[in-house]
Write an enzyme that holds these catalytic residues in place. Structure first.
Site, PDB file in Angstrom:
ATOM      1  N   TYR A 113       3.420  12.184  12.612  1.00 36.37           N
ATOM      2  CA  TYR A 113       2.437  11.605  13.538  1.00 36.37           C
ATOM      3  C   TYR A 113       2.986  11.203  14.904  1.00 36.37           C
ATOM      4  O   TYR A 113       2.309  10.522  15.655  1.00 36.37           O
ATOM      5  CB  TYR A 113       1.746  10.402  12.894  1.00 36.37           C
ATOM      6  CG  TYR A 113       2.679   9.397  12.240  1.00 36.37           C
ATOM      7  CD1 TYR A 113       3.639   8.715  12.969  1.00 36.37           C
ATOM      8  CD2 TYR A 113       2.570   9.126  10.884  1.00 36.37           C
ATOM      9  CE1 TYR A 113       4.477   7.800  12.371  1.00 36.37           C
ATOM     10  CE2 TYR A 113       3.403   8.203  10.268  1.00 36.37           C
ATOM     11  CZ  TYR A 113       4.352   7.543  11.021  1.00 36.37           C
ATOM     12  OH  TYR A 113       5.182   6.632  10.430  1.00 36.37           O
ATOM     13  N   LYS A 128      -3.524   5.367   9.012  1.00 37.68           N
ATOM     14  CA  LYS A 128      -2.243   4.676   8.858  1.00 37.68           C
ATOM     15  C   LYS A 128      -1.765   4.926   7.429  1.00 37.68           C
ATOM     16  O   LYS A 128      -2.283   4.355   6.468  1.00 37.68           O
ATOM     17  CB  LYS A 128      -2.394   3.179   9.122  1.00 37.68           C
ATOM     18  CG  LYS A 128      -1.078   2.432   9.081  1.00 37.68           C
ATOM     19  CD  LYS A 128      -1.249   1.027   9.600  1.00 37.68           C
ATOM     20  CE  LYS A 128       0.061   0.277   9.756  1.00 37.68           C
ATOM     21  NZ  LYS A 128       1.017   0.401   8.690  1.00 37.68           N
ATOM     22  N   CYS A 177       1.826 -18.811 -30.300  1.00 40.19           N
ATOM     23  CA  CYS A 177       2.496 -17.677 -29.674  1.00 40.19           C
ATOM     24  C   CYS A 177       2.137 -16.381 -30.416  1.00 40.19           C
ATOM     25  O   CYS A 177       2.299 -16.309 -31.640  1.00 40.19           O
ATOM     26  CB  CYS A 177       4.005 -17.893 -29.710  1.00 40.19           C
ATOM     27  SG  CYS A 177       4.906 -16.444 -29.111  1.00 40.19           S
ATOM     28  N   GLU A 225      -5.780   7.639  14.324  1.00 36.98           N
ATOM     29  CA  GLU A 225      -5.161   8.348  13.194  1.00 36.98           C
ATOM     30  C   GLU A 225      -5.203   7.465  11.970  1.00 36.98           C
ATOM     31  O   GLU A 225      -5.366   6.257  12.089  1.00 36.98           O
ATOM     32  CB  GLU A 225      -3.673   8.610  13.500  1.00 36.98           C
ATOM     33  CG  GLU A 225      -3.440   9.494  14.668  1.00 36.98           C
ATOM     34  CD  GLU A 225      -1.991   9.435  15.141  1.00 36.98           C
ATOM     35  OE1 GLU A 225      -1.116   8.986  14.382  1.00 36.98           O
ATOM     36  OE2 GLU A 225      -1.764   9.826  16.288  1.00 36.98           O
ATOM     37  N   CYS A 249      12.096 -16.409 -30.484  1.00 37.64           N
ATOM     38  CA  CYS A 249      10.902 -15.609 -30.179  1.00 37.64           C
ATOM     39  C   CYS A 249      11.359 -14.262 -29.576  1.00 37.64           C
ATOM     40  O   CYS A 249      12.041 -14.247 -28.543  1.00 37.64           O
ATOM     41  CB  CYS A 249      10.055 -16.398 -29.200  1.00 37.64           C
ATOM     42  SG  CYS A 249       8.566 -15.583 -28.658  1.00 37.64           S
ATOM     43  N   CYS A 297       5.554 -15.061 -32.193  1.00 38.52           N
ATOM     44  CA  CYS A 297       6.316 -15.752 -33.252  1.00 38.52           C
ATOM     45  C   CYS A 297       5.524 -16.874 -33.895  1.00 38.52           C
ATOM     46  O   CYS A 297       6.056 -17.617 -34.720  1.00 38.52           O
ATOM     47  CB  CYS A 297       7.640 -16.266 -32.693  1.00 38.52           C
ATOM     48  SG  CYS A 297       7.427 -17.643 -31.562  1.00 38.52           S
ATOM     49  N   LYS A 343      -5.845  -2.951  10.119  1.00 40.13           N
ATOM     50  CA  LYS A 343      -5.578  -2.932   8.675  1.00 40.13           C
ATOM     51  C   LYS A 343      -6.865  -3.159   7.885  1.00 40.13           C
ATOM     52  O   LYS A 343      -7.615  -4.096   8.171  1.00 40.13           O
ATOM     53  CB  LYS A 343      -4.591  -4.045   8.317  1.00 40.13           C
ATOM     54  CG  LYS A 343      -3.220  -3.847   8.935  1.00 40.13           C
ATOM     55  CD  LYS A 343      -2.285  -3.190   7.971  1.00 40.13           C
ATOM     56  CE  LYS A 343      -1.249  -4.181   7.518  1.00 40.13           C
ATOM     57  NZ  LYS A 343      -0.330  -3.648   6.556  1.00 40.13           N
ATOM     58  N   ASP A 351       0.290   4.874   4.121  1.00 35.70           N
ATOM     59  CA  ASP A 351       1.008   3.779   3.481  1.00 35.70           C
ATOM     60  C   ASP A 351       2.169   4.349   2.658  1.00 35.70           C
ATOM     61  O   ASP A 351       2.073   4.528   1.451  1.00 35.70           O
ATOM     62  CB  ASP A 351       0.042   2.995   2.596  1.00 35.70           C
ATOM     63  CG  ASP A 351       0.629   1.664   2.178  1.00 35.70           C
ATOM     64  OD1 ASP A 351       1.699   1.310   2.692  1.00 35.70           O
ATOM     65  OD2 ASP A 351       0.017   0.992   1.341  1.00 35.70           O
ATOM     66  N   CYS A 383       5.736 -20.798 -24.936  1.00 30.89           N
ATOM     67  CA  CYS A 383       6.176 -20.806 -26.323  1.00 30.89           C
ATOM     68  C   CYS A 383       7.544 -21.491 -26.311  1.00 30.89           C
ATOM     69  O   CYS A 383       8.463 -21.010 -25.652  1.00 30.89           O
ATOM     70  CB  CYS A 383       6.308 -19.385 -26.855  1.00 30.89           C
ATOM     71  SG  CYS A 383       7.235 -19.352 -28.390  1.00 30.89           S
TER      72      CYS A 383
HETATM   73  S1  IVH Z   1       3.064   5.469  15.045  1.00 25.43           S
HETATM   74  C1  IVH Z   1       5.560   3.371  18.174  1.00 25.43           C
HETATM   75  N1  IVH Z   1       1.250   6.462  13.445  1.00 25.43           N
HETATM   76  O1  IVH Z   1       3.129   2.181  10.363  1.00 25.43           O
HETATM   77  C2  IVH Z   1       4.584   3.879  17.199  1.00 25.43           C
HETATM   78  N2  IVH Z   1       2.779   4.877  12.561  1.00 25.43           N
HETATM   79  O2  IVH Z   1       3.713  -0.654  11.633  1.00 25.43           O
HETATM   80  C3  IVH Z   1       5.229   4.223  15.933  1.00 25.43           C
HETATM   81  N3  IVH Z   1       2.472   4.436  10.160  1.00 25.43           N
HETATM   82  O3  IVH Z   1       6.562   2.162  11.047  1.00 25.43           O
HETATM   83  C4  IVH Z   1       4.386   4.395  14.779  1.00 25.43           C
HETATM   84  N4  IVH Z   1       0.785   5.810   9.850  1.00 25.43           N
HETATM   85  O4  IVH Z   1       5.699   3.683   9.212  1.00 25.43           O
HETATM   86  C5  IVH Z   1       2.289   5.604  13.564  1.00 25.43           C
HETATM   87  N5  IVH Z   1      -0.394   7.455  12.130  1.00 25.43           N
HETATM   88  C6  IVH Z   1       0.637   6.626  12.258  1.00 25.43           C
HETATM   89  C7  IVH Z   1       1.135   5.877  11.154  1.00 25.43           C
HETATM   90  C8  IVH Z   1       2.209   4.999  11.356  1.00 25.43           C
HETATM   91  C9  IVH Z   1       1.603   4.936   9.278  1.00 25.43           C
HETATM   92  C10 IVH Z   1       3.486   3.411   9.830  1.00 25.43           C
HETATM   93  C11 IVH Z   1       4.863   3.696  10.329  1.00 25.43           C
HETATM   94  C12 IVH Z   1       5.231   2.561  11.210  1.00 25.43           C
HETATM   95  C13 IVH Z   1       4.277   1.503  10.794  1.00 25.43           C
HETATM   96  C14 IVH Z   1       3.910   0.645  11.972  1.00 25.43           C
END
Ligand code: IVH
Length: 667
Positions: free
Chosen positions: A226, A116, A407, A114, A431, A410, A313, A118, A425
């Site tokens: 998710y 991740k 600066c 999936e 200033c 000033c 990541k 942010d 400065c």
């Molecule tokens: S599952 C036990 N799925 O990433 C599993 N987390 O460091 C629980 N996050 O706290 C998390 N996308 O805020 C899961 N597709 C995804 C995610 C996801 C973002 C975040 C979430 C979690 C952190 C984990």
């Protein structure tokens, strides 16, 4: 209309609005126009106003929020909200897979990949198909109850569709601030002189913690779900439960894939590493989960995270663009920061026009010239940084940078202190940005905690109502009302807030003065030792350096501060302002919550800089060291932490704590 008729019309309208909301915000397939939707909502609100006995907390009308100033209650999570281990390479994902194979030999393992997201993690509880509670991650054990704010997020169902959902379950996901809304938000904030959000994640988390849900309702937050948890889920696997959740009305991501090998997982990762540029929101990696609940259970958890899931990541995104010119900003302390003006370029979903260059050394080191093509990267800060140049694209038009010597605000000649990278400065009392900066520092939350926005300070100084921090205490309500920004209520609030600051304890007052090198910890040390402003003012360099941890540099700065005529005039005003200029008996004990604990700090953080974190560790009696050893008690980990450090702490079994965890430790 009779009561019965009104009742059934209310029900009908609620159902209609739930349906159209789902069509619009979850499926992006509206069936009626915005106008028609608003008409239905208006009708519902009117009927509900006439029938308060038919109130329903999950009515679509509740999505507009209210103006009540809410404090968030802390709620314990039914299931702890864990984080995930991070990986940064194919090898590490391979190691994750090998560990699983070793624990579960001779079984086929299906993975689910999936995105991740942010944003900000949220746990939503549903009972009998109704949203009953929304809680943030907090420290993983308990979080803030933000239900009223979450109800304003249109893609989160208040009432579920179909009948196949369990009576009670929790669903977790991520609340996001989409790029276009984020750009609009920061533009508005800039126009209003409010501080900008560094990135969409901060905007999402700031919005979610706002006290008035009616304000949250105006922000375009979105939410992807998710993870489903509960005792009576329909399936014994993650993917299938998520698919079911989709049919209950949740916005479950489309971009999800079952995989059977590291190669397949990596195809997904590689695809999204480039394709993420085209998403309308931020992702920072990919999450890989074992699908079967039985296998998840067999694999279990470590102290911090499940063994059945891991995140990969992505490296920070970079973009290449032309450096057009350099501006020089003067900070509150007089420090000069060169800022690059760039040809606008799209980076991680937002348009970048400016980038930080830090100081003249960095310009020299990277050999940056005007008209060069530079690489920009987003860090944790508001403006991205220049990380390198493409020398192959250098042309005859490239011009060396003439670093300023005066600066820009000033015109005072800049100085450079031995051992420091930045130019300064030295005109600290004359200033303009330094004058405003000092006032902003003085009123800031950790100093005098006076509630005024940056733009207010700007106006007060520009209109000549205040010239320094001392003048704040002589402002009247009439003064404020003469300004466009203020109405009766806001003027009273500011005057009250200034009055309230006279109760702020002396160590914070000393910190608030903004004496160079006197941060919170140093201020507290000096205040505890010398006890009053009077005594500090009279102290010599020798007397000051006798204090534990106060060196020559700090002592000279303190003495210079109190020898400056202009500062003395300000202090005369403060002496009659009523603020605390002596320490009270009960403030004499130092805090020691972290006594005996050794920390290693790594990565970048959201709320504090690394130096501030170091200061806090010392302030609370802890120790901070540079490298991990068996003596380390905690790794305080931020974003972008290196894999070798992580490996090392894992081997030594050292707990990893987040910035949030740390803040909890000292609160
Ligand atoms: S599952 C036990 N799925 O990433 C599993 N987390 O460091 C629980 N996050 O706290 C998390 N996308 O805020 C899961 N597709 C995804 C995610 C996801 C973002 C975040 C979430 C979690 C952190 C984990």
């Amino acid at each position: 209309m009779s009561k019965d008729k009104e009742k059934s019309r209310i029900e009908q309208l609620r159902n209609l609005l739930h349906h159209h909301n789902y069509q619009y915000y979850v499926l992006a397939q509206p069936e009626i126009s915005d106008f028609e939707y608003d008409q239905l909502l208006k009708e519902l609100i009117e009927l509900e106003d006439n029938n308060p006995d038919l109130f329903d907390p999950n009515s679509p009308s509740q999505r507009v929020g209210n103006d009540i100033n809410e404090e968030f209650n802390q709620v314990k999570h039914k299931y702890p909200m864990l984080s995930l281990g991070n990986t940064y390479s194919k090898e590490e994902v391979g190691e994750f897979e090998s560990r699983i194979k070793k624990s579960l030999p001779d079984t086929d393992i299906e993975y689910v990949c999936e995105l991740k997201y942010d944003g900000v993690a949220i746990g939503l509880t549903y009972k009998d198909g109704l949203l009953t509670q929304a809680v943030t991650r907090g420290d993983g054990v308990q979080g803030d109850d933000v239900t009223n704010n979450v109800k304003t997020i249109k893609s989160i169902p208040l009432k579920l569709k179909s009948e196949s959902y369990p009576d009670e379950f929790e669903i977790r996901g991520e609340i996001l601030y989409p790029h276009d809304g984020f750009e609009r938000l920061n533009k508005d904030r800039e126009a209003n002189g409010e501080p900008l959000f560094a990135n969409p994640r901060n905007a999402a988390s700031g919005t979610l913690k706002m006290k008035k849900s009616s304000v949250v309702a105006k922000r375009p937050l979105d939410c992807f779900l998710y993870f489903v948890l509960g005792e009576t889920l329909p399936f014994k696997s993650h993917y299938e439960n998520l698919t079911a959740a989709k049919s209950w009305g949740f916005k479950v991501p489309e971009h999800i894939k079952k995989c059977n090998s590291v190669d397949e997982i990596f195809d997904f990762i590689n695809y999204w590493d480039t394709e993420r540029q085209n998403l309308p929101f931020d992702i920072d990696g990919v999450v890989i989960k074992v699908n079967s609940h039985k296998q998840q259970k067999d694999l279990g958890f470590t102290a911090k995270s499940p063994r059945w899931a891991i995140s990969y990541k992505f490296q920070a995104e970079q973009a290449k663009t032309k450096l057009l010119s350099i501006d020089y900003q003067v900070g509150r302390t007089g420090a000069i920061t060169p800022v690059a003006n760039l040809e606008p370029v799209l980076l991680a979903g937002t348009t970048v026009k400016r980038a930080s260059l830090h100081n003249s050394d960095q310009i020299e080191l990277l050999d940056i010239r005007i008209n060069d093509f530079v690489y920009v990267e987003k860090g944790g800060e508001i403006i991205p940084k220049i990380v390198g140049i493409d020398k192959d694209l250098r042309t005859a038009q490239s011009k060396a940078v003439d670093y300023i010597i005066k600066c820009p605000e000033c015109n005072t000649e800049l100085i450079r202190v031995e051992g420091e990278a930045k130019h300064y400065c030295p005109n600290d009392t004359g200033c303009p940005p330094q004058i405003k900066g000092r006032i902003e520092h003085f009123i800031s939350r950790r100093a005098m905690n006076i509630g005024a926005a940056e733009a207010t300070v700007e106006t007060l100084v520009d209109k000549g109502l205040i010239h320094d921090i001392g003048d704040l205490y002589f402002l009247t309500k009439e003064d404020l009302l003469s300004l466009e920004r203020f109405a009766e209520k806001s003027a009273s609030n500011l005057i009250d807030s200034i009055q309230k600051s006279t109760e702020v304890p002396f160590p914070r007052v000393l910190y608030a003065l903004g004496i160079r090198f006197v941060g919170e910890t140093v201020a507290k040390t000096i205040a505890v030792e010398l006890k009053s402003l009077e005594k500090i003012q009279q102290a010599s360099i020798d007397q000051l350096t006798e204090i534990h941890e106060i060196g020559e540099r700090i002592a000279s700065s303190v003495v210079a501060f109190f020898n400056n005529e202009i500062n003395l005039k300000v202090i005369d005003k403060l002496k009659i302002s009523g603020i605390q200029l002596e320490i009270q008996e009960d403030e004499l004990q130092v805090e020691n919550k972290l006594e005996g604990k050794t920390f290693v700090i790594s990565g970048t953080f959201e709320k504090y800089s690394r130096d501030e974190l170091k200061e806090l560790i010392t302030k609370f009696g802890g120790k901070n060291t540079g490298s991990i050893s068996a003596k380390t008690n905690y790794l305080l980990a931020g974003e972008n932490i290196g894999p070798s450090k992580l490996d090392k702490v894992k081997k030594l079994n050292i707990p990893i704590i987040s910035e949030e965890d740390f803040i909890q430790m000292i609160e």
